[in-house]
Scaffold this motif. Structure first.
Motif, short mmCIF file in Angstrom:
data_model
loop_
_atom_site.label_atom_id
_atom_site.label_comp_id
_atom_site.label_asym_id
_atom_site.label_seq_id
_atom_site.Cartn_x
_atom_site.Cartn_y
_atom_site.Cartn_z
N ASN A 139 34.69 41.15 38.75
CA ASN A 139 34.73 41.35 40.20
C ASN A 139 33.45 42.00 40.71
OD1 ASN A 139 37.37 40.36 40.36
ND2 ASN A 139 38.17 42.36 39.77
N GLU A 152 36.31 45.81 46.45
CA GLU A 152 35.87 44.62 45.74
C GLU A 152 35.99 43.40 46.64
OE1 GLU A 152 39.40 42.86 43.00
OE2 GLU A 152 38.50 44.73 42.30
N GLU A 154 37.01 39.65 47.06
CA GLU A 154 37.95 38.71 46.45
C GLU A 154 37.18 37.52 45.88
OE1 GLU A 154 41.58 35.71 47.73
OE2 GLU A 154 40.86 37.20 49.16
#
Length: 189
Positions: A139, A152, A154
């Motif tokens: 990520n 984070e 996606e």
């Protein structure tokens, strides 16, 4: 205003058939160990970054490399221009997109917290194009410069992320735990 408001996400950055062909090209490309730092100071350090890169260039002897550089160059310029519109920045300009690399993160691949601007390579804007999502981990995360918040992005194929390269935007790629993560990175000066 929050720092994360200056990180823009553009989905479906490429036509899907182009993305599919780009992934096929990435799968047959010859990647090299990535380095950290710039100029004569660059070095490989797997404690900081464990990833592999394929440098694209419009000066390559390979017409495939030239094709992908030129095509991606135009899509990254489009993303940078849209960024300017979205933030309503009248006096913002960048000189050019100057570096485009396909990155591969294999199992355990990562990149520790860093920023993209440094003295030897004075980048002003950063772009990442996520190519695939058939992996686990890996990520892309950002944090506030004071360490107070972390978030984070996606994972979504064909997603372009654009942000300023400066010290206010530390980011990391968490370790890949399964599969291979492919992305394309570009910077503007």
């Amino acid at each position: 205003m929050e720092i994360k408001n200056f990180i823009k996400i553009y989905d479906e950055a490429l036509p899907w058939n182009v993305l599919s062909n780009l992934i096929r090209f990435a799968n047959i490309s010859k990647f090299e160990e990535t380095k950290i730092g710039g100029g004569n100071e660059s070095k490989t350090d797997f404690n900081i970054r464990r990833t592999y890169a394929f440098q694209l260039s419009n000066l390559s002897n390979s017409m495939s490399d030239v094709h992908w550089f030129n095509l991606l160059y135009n899509f990254f310029k489009k993303g940078l221009d849209q960024y300017k519109v979205d933030l309503n920045i009248v006096d913002y300009s960048y000189r050019d997109v100057f570096d485009i690399e396909i990155l591969k993160y294999e199992n355990t691949g990562f990149y520790t917290w860093h920023v993209d601007h440094f003295a030897e390579v004075p980048r002003t804007m950063s772009c990442i194009l996520l190519l695939n999502n058939d992996y686990e981990g890996g990520n892309l995360c950002f944090r506030d410069p004071d360490g107070s918040g972390e978030w984070e992005i996606e994972v979504k194929p064909n997603r372009m992320i654009v942000w300023p390269s400066n010290f206010l935007f530390p980011h990391t790629v968490k370790p890949v735990t399964k599969g291979k993560r492919y992305s394309v990175v570009a910077w503007a000066i």
